[in-house]
Design an enzyme around this catalytic site. Structure first.
Site, PDB file in Angstrom:
ATOM      1  N   ARG A 108     -14.364  37.512 -11.764  1.00 47.40           N
ATOM      2  CA  ARG A 108     -14.643  38.927 -12.043  1.00 47.40           C
ATOM      3  C   ARG A 108     -15.723  38.969 -13.102  1.00 47.40           C
ATOM      4  O   ARG A 108     -15.762  38.125 -14.013  1.00 47.40           O
ATOM      5  CB  ARG A 108     -13.412  39.625 -12.600  1.00 47.40           C
TER       6      ARG A 108
ATOM      7  N   LYS B 209      -5.248  35.519 -19.608  1.00 49.53           N
ATOM      8  CA  LYS B 209      -4.814  36.706 -20.350  1.00 49.53           C
ATOM      9  C   LYS B 209      -5.264  37.985 -19.650  1.00 49.53           C
ATOM     10  O   LYS B 209      -4.489  38.916 -19.465  1.00 49.53           O
ATOM     11  CB  LYS B 209      -5.449  36.626 -21.749  1.00 49.53           C
TER      12      LYS B 209
ATOM     13  N   ASP C 134      -3.917  42.766 -16.269  1.00 50.49           N
ATOM     14  CA  ASP C 134      -4.721  43.552 -15.319  1.00 50.49           C
ATOM     15  C   ASP C 134      -5.952  44.185 -15.968  1.00 50.49           C
ATOM     16  O   ASP C 134      -6.231  45.369 -15.793  1.00 50.49           O
ATOM     17  CB  ASP C 134      -3.864  44.644 -14.654  1.00 50.49           C
TER      18      ASP C 134
ATOM     19  N   LYS D 161     -15.528  32.648 -23.973  1.00 50.67           N
ATOM     20  CA  LYS D 161     -15.332  32.522 -25.426  1.00 50.67           C
ATOM     21  C   LYS D 161     -16.613  32.004 -26.044  1.00 50.67           C
ATOM     22  O   LYS D 161     -17.346  31.228 -25.426  1.00 50.67           O
ATOM     23  CB  LYS D 161     -14.204  31.525 -25.738  1.00 50.67           C
TER      24      LYS D 161
ATOM     25  N   SER E 243     -10.110  46.314 -25.922  1.00 52.51           N
ATOM     26  CA  SER E 243     -11.542  46.045 -25.715  1.00 52.51           C
ATOM     27  C   SER E 243     -11.982  46.619 -24.361  1.00 52.51           C
ATOM     28  O   SER E 243     -13.081  47.153 -24.219  1.00 52.51           O
ATOM     29  CB  SER E 243     -11.813  44.537 -25.712  1.00 52.51           C
TER      30      SER E 243
HETATM   31  P1  NAD Z   1      -9.034  36.291 -38.870  1.00 54.58           P
HETATM   32  O1  NAD Z   1     -10.187  35.452 -39.276  1.00 54.58           O
HETATM   33  O2  NAD Z   1      -9.134  37.769 -39.033  1.00 54.58           O
HETATM   34  O3  NAD Z   1      -7.702  35.837 -39.638  1.00 54.58           O
HETATM   35  C1  NAD Z   1      -7.204  34.534 -39.681  1.00 54.58           C
HETATM   36  C2  NAD Z   1      -6.469  34.399 -41.004  1.00 54.58           C
HETATM   37  O4  NAD Z   1      -5.774  33.158 -41.037  1.00 54.58           O
HETATM   38  C3  NAD Z   1      -7.411  34.411 -42.210  1.00 54.58           C
HETATM   39  O5  NAD Z   1      -6.950  35.357 -43.150  1.00 54.58           O
HETATM   40  C4  NAD Z   1      -7.326  32.978 -42.726  1.00 54.58           C
HETATM   41  O6  NAD Z   1      -7.525  32.893 -44.141  1.00 54.58           O
HETATM   42  C5  NAD Z   1      -5.921  32.586 -42.330  1.00 54.58           C
HETATM   43  N1  NAD Z   1      -5.698  31.150 -42.235  1.00 54.58           N
HETATM   44  C6  NAD Z   1      -6.559  30.177 -41.839  1.00 54.58           C
HETATM   45  N2  NAD Z   1      -5.964  28.983 -41.847  1.00 54.58           N
HETATM   46  C7  NAD Z   1      -4.691  29.201 -42.256  1.00 54.58           C
HETATM   47  C8  NAD Z   1      -3.567  28.361 -42.447  1.00 54.58           C
HETATM   48  N3  NAD Z   1      -3.638  27.052 -42.225  1.00 54.58           N
HETATM   49  N4  NAD Z   1      -2.401  28.925 -42.857  1.00 54.58           N
HETATM   50  C9  NAD Z   1      -2.295  30.244 -43.082  1.00 54.58           C
HETATM   51  N5  NAD Z   1      -3.345  31.095 -42.921  1.00 54.58           N
HETATM   52  C10 NAD Z   1      -4.517  30.581 -42.502  1.00 54.58           C
HETATM   53  O7  NAD Z   1      -8.734  35.889 -37.356  1.00 54.58           O
HETATM   54  P2  NAD Z   1      -7.930  36.736 -36.289  1.00 54.58           P
HETATM   55  O8  NAD Z   1      -8.899  37.564 -35.532  1.00 54.58           O
HETATM   56  O9  NAD Z   1      -6.749  37.361 -36.938  1.00 54.58           O
HETATM   57  O10 NAD Z   1      -7.457  35.574 -35.306  1.00 54.58           O
HETATM   58  C11 NAD Z   1      -6.297  34.800 -35.547  1.00 54.58           C
HETATM   59  C12 NAD Z   1      -5.862  34.151 -34.260  1.00 54.58           C
HETATM   60  O11 NAD Z   1      -5.601  35.181 -33.285  1.00 54.58           O
HETATM   61  C13 NAD Z   1      -6.883  33.219 -33.606  1.00 54.58           C
HETATM   62  O12 NAD Z   1      -6.183  32.205 -32.919  1.00 54.58           O
HETATM   63  C14 NAD Z   1      -7.569  34.127 -32.580  1.00 54.58           C
HETATM   64  O13 NAD Z   1      -8.148  33.395 -31.522  1.00 54.58           O
HETATM   65  C15 NAD Z   1      -6.394  34.949 -32.117  1.00 54.58           C
HETATM   66  N6  NAD Z   1      -6.741  36.235 -31.510  1.00 54.58           N
HETATM   67  C16 NAD Z   1      -7.471  37.166 -32.168  1.00 54.58           C
HETATM   68  C17 NAD Z   1      -7.748  38.396 -31.549  1.00 54.58           C
HETATM   69  C18 NAD Z   1      -8.464  39.501 -32.259  1.00 54.58           C
HETATM   70  O14 NAD Z   1      -8.540  40.619 -31.690  1.00 54.58           O
HETATM   71  N7  NAD Z   1      -8.985  39.316 -33.449  1.00 54.58           N
HETATM   72  C19 NAD Z   1      -7.307  38.635 -30.226  1.00 54.58           C
HETATM   73  C20 NAD Z   1      -6.556  37.651 -29.574  1.00 54.58           C
HETATM   74  C21 NAD Z   1      -6.291  36.455 -30.231  1.00 54.58           C
END
Ligand code: NAD
Length: 464
Positions: free
Chosen positions: A60, A88, A93, A100, A357
Site C-alpha cells: 500500500r 501495525k 486498518d 522507518k 497520523s
Molecule cells: P522520546 O524520545 O520522546 O522518549 C524516549 C524517552 O526514553 C526519553 O525521555 C529518554 O530520555 C528515555 N530513555 C532513553 N533510554 C532510557 C533508558 N534506558 N531507561 C529509561 N528511559 C530512557 O521517544 P518516544 O517517541 O516516546 O518513543 C519511545 C518508544 O516508543 C520508541 O521505541 C518508539 O519507536 C516508540 N514509538 C513512538 C511513537 C511516537 O508516536 N512517538 C509511536 C509508536 C512507537
C-alpha cells in the site's frame, strides 16, 4: 532486531496456510536507502552524518513510519522498525505500507541550529530520491524527534515541491499550527492506555491470571518519560492506575504509595533528573531497576531490547504493555509467556500514533479541520431536540445541562473517538484470533496483520 521480528512472524506464519513464497515476500524489507551527508557544525568543522530510510512493504502507498534520531541506530534496526510498521498499519486498518527512518546522532551533542540543518538535509536527501511525499512515503516523529523536527521537514519539502497542493501531507506529527491534528502529540500514549484498559477489562483473561479486572488501584511501572511514556503514564494515572515506579536515563524512582507524575516532570525540568524527587521510598541510578519491581503492569516505553535473557528472570510484572517498539527480545518473551505473563504487543499497543497520523494525513488531503463544517449545525440540532423535550415534558434543563447535552464534537474529540474505536476494535479482533487458535496476543496480532497484507497481494496480484 530484524531477526527478532521475523521470529514472531515465523511463529504466526506456522498457523497460516499461505504459499511460502508469498510469506517470504511479506517478510522481506523491500528497500533500504542509506545516505551519508555533510553537516557544517557551529564551529565551522564538517561532520559526515549517517542516515537511513527503509520501506519494508509497498503493498500500500504511501508508506509510513517515524524518523528516529539515536546514537546507536543501524540498518538492521531501521529495517526491523519498518517491518513493525507494516504489521501495525495492517492491524489497525490504516491504509499504509511500513517504513522507518533514522539518523545516527546523539541529539544532546548538537545545537538546535545543527539539529535543524541535519533534519532539513535529511529531508532533502529523501526528496532527491523520491522517498518522501504525501502519496509516496510519509514520515512522523519517533525516538528523539517531535513536532519541531516535523515542522522543519514540511517546510523543506514544501520549499522543494513548490506549488504541490498536498505538500502538508508529506509528514505527520506536525504542530497543530502547521497542519498537524489535535490529539496527535498524546495519541501513542493515549493508545497505550486504551490497550491496557482493554486488556484489564477482559474478565476471562484476568480470571485466568487471578487479577481483579479494571485499572483502578493497579500498580504500574513506566520506563521512559518521553512522548509515549509520559502520555501513557498520564492517562494511566488519570484512569486510576498507581505509578509505583518510573525510570528515565538517569535512573529509577520508587514509591509504593504512588508518584505524582506532573510533580516528577516538574522536578526533572528543574533539576535535570528524576532522582532526588522528594517523598519517594527509594531510588537507583540504574534505569533498568524499575523494570524489575513487583507490580501489576509494566510499560516499557523507552527503547528496544530492555527485557532480555539477562534480566527476564527478575521481571515480576504480571502484565507487560509494550509502549516502545521491540522492548522484549523474542527469547525473553517466550520465557515470560511460559510464566503466564500477559504481553500486550507493541504492534498493537503503540499503534495509536500511526492511527492519528492517518487522521492527520486525511485532514491535510482534505484541507480542512475535522468538525469545521458540521459542529455548529450539530449543536443547533441538539438544541432543537432539547427544546422539543422541554416542550413535551414541561421540564426545563439548566443552562449548564443545555451546554453539556448540545455540545458537538470538535477536532480533538473526533480524533480521540476515532482512536478509541480503533484500539477497541483491534483488540477484539486480536482476542477472537487468540481464542480461536489458542495463541498468545502477539502471535494473534501477527496472524491478523499477515492475513491482511497477504490478502492485498492475493487480490491485487504480483507486478508485473
Ligand atoms: P522520546 O524520545 O520522546 O522518549 C524516549 C524517552 O526514553 C526519553 O525521555 C529518554 O530520555 C528515555 N530513555 C532513553 N533510554 C532510557 C533508558 N534506558 N531507561 C529509561 N528511559 C530512557 O521517544 P518516544 O517517541 O516516546 O518513543 C519511545 C518508544 O516508543 C520508541 O521505541 C518508539 O519507536 C516508540 N514509538 C513512538 C511513537 C511516537 O508516536 N512517538 C509511536 C509508536 C512507537
Amino acid at each position: 532486531m530484524f531477526a527478532q521480528v521475523n521470529k514472531y512472524f515465523d511463529k504466526a506464519a506456522a498457523h497460516l496456510d499461505y504459499p511460502p513464497g508469498l510469506l517470504s515476500q511479506i517478510k522481506a524489507c523491500n528497500s533500504v536507502y542509506r545516505m551519508q551527508f555533510p553537516l557544517k557544525r557551529d564551529d565551522g568543522t564538517i561532520e559526515v552524518i549517517n542516515g537511513w530510510r527503509a520501506q519494508h512493504s509497498v503493498h500500500r502507498l504511501p508508506t509510513k513510519g517515524g524518523i528516529r534520531f539515536a546514537p546507536q541506530v543501524d540498518e538492521d534496526e531501521v529495517s526491523a522498525l519498518a517491518a513493525l510498521m507494516t504489521y501495525k498499519c495492517a492491524l489497525v486498518d490504516v491504509p499504509f505500507g511500513g517504513a522507518k527512518g533514522a539518523v545516527r546522532v546523539d541529539r544532546s551533542k548538537y545545537s538546535d541550529g545543527e539539529l535543524e540543518r541535519i533534519t532539513r538535509r535529511y529531508t532533502y536527501e529523501l526528496f532527491a530520491k523520491n522517498l518522501i511525499g504525501p502519496g509516496m512515503d510519509v514520515p512522523a516523529p519517533d525516538y528523539g524527534t517531535g513536532p519541531r523536527e516535523m515542522a522543519w521537514i514540511v517546510d523543506t519539502y514544501a520549499t522543494l515541491a513548490r506549488g504541490e497542493i498536498d505538500a502538508l501531507g508529506c509528514v505527520t506529527g506536525k504542530p497543530v499550527t502547521q497542519g498537524g491534528v489535535r490529539g496527535r502529540a498524546e495519541s501513542t500514549g493515549r493508545g497505550v492506555y486504551f490497550a491496557l484498559r482493554e486488556a484489564l477489562n477482559d474478565k476471562e483473561d484476568m480470571k485466568a491470571r487471578k487479577i481483579r479486572p479494571g485499572l483502578d488501584g493497579k500498580s504500574v511501572v513506566v520506563q521512559g518519560l518521553g512522548n509515549v511514556g509520559y502520555h501513557a503514564a498520564k492517562f494511566i494515572q488519570e484512569g486510576g492506575g498507581v505509578l509505583v515506579a518510573l525510570s528515565e536515563r538517569e535512573g529509577s524512582i520508587f514509591s509504593e504509595k504512588g508518584l505524582d507524575l506532573e510533580k516528577v516532570m516538574e522536578h526533572r525540568k528543574a533539576t535535570g533528573s528524576i532522582l532526588g524527587f522528594p517523598g519517594i521510598s527509594r531510588s537507583s541510578p540504574n534505569n533498568g531497576d524499575a523494570l524489575e519491581m513487583d507490580c501489576d503492569v509494566l510499560v516499557p516505553a523507552a527503547l528496544e531490547n530492555v527485557i532480555t535473557e539477562e534480566n527476564v528472570d527478575r521481571i515480576k510484572a504480571r502484565i507487560i504493555v509494550e509502549g516502545a517498539n521491540g522492548p522484549i527480545t523474542a527469547d525473553a518473551s517466550e520465557k515470560l509467556l511460559g510464566r503466564g505473563v500477559l504481553i500486550v504487543p507493541d504492534i498493537y499497543t503503540n499503534a495509536g500514533g500511526v492511527t492519528v497520523s492517518y487522521f492527520e494525513w486525511v485532514k491535510n488531503l482534505s484541507h480542512m479541520r475535522f468538525g469545521r463544517m458540521e459542529k455548529r449545525f450539530q449543536e443547533r440540532s441538539n438544541e432543537r431536540i432539547l427544546a422539543g423535550v422541554e416542550h413535551l415534558t414541561g421540564l426545563h434543563f439548566t443552562p449548564e445541562e443545555h451546554e453539556r447535552v448540545s455540545a458537538a464534537a470538535g477536532e480533538e474529540e473526533l480524533v480521540n473517538s476515532g482512536l478509541e474505536e480503533t484500539m477497541i476494535s483491534a483488540y477484539r479482533e486480536l482476542r477472537a484470533i487468540q481464542k480461536e487458535r489458542s495463541v498468545d496476543l502477539r502471535t494473534a496480532a501477527f496472524i491478523n496483520a499477515i492475513g491482511k497484507v497477504a490478502m492485498a497481494y492475493q487480490q491485487r496480484g504480483i507486478f508485473p
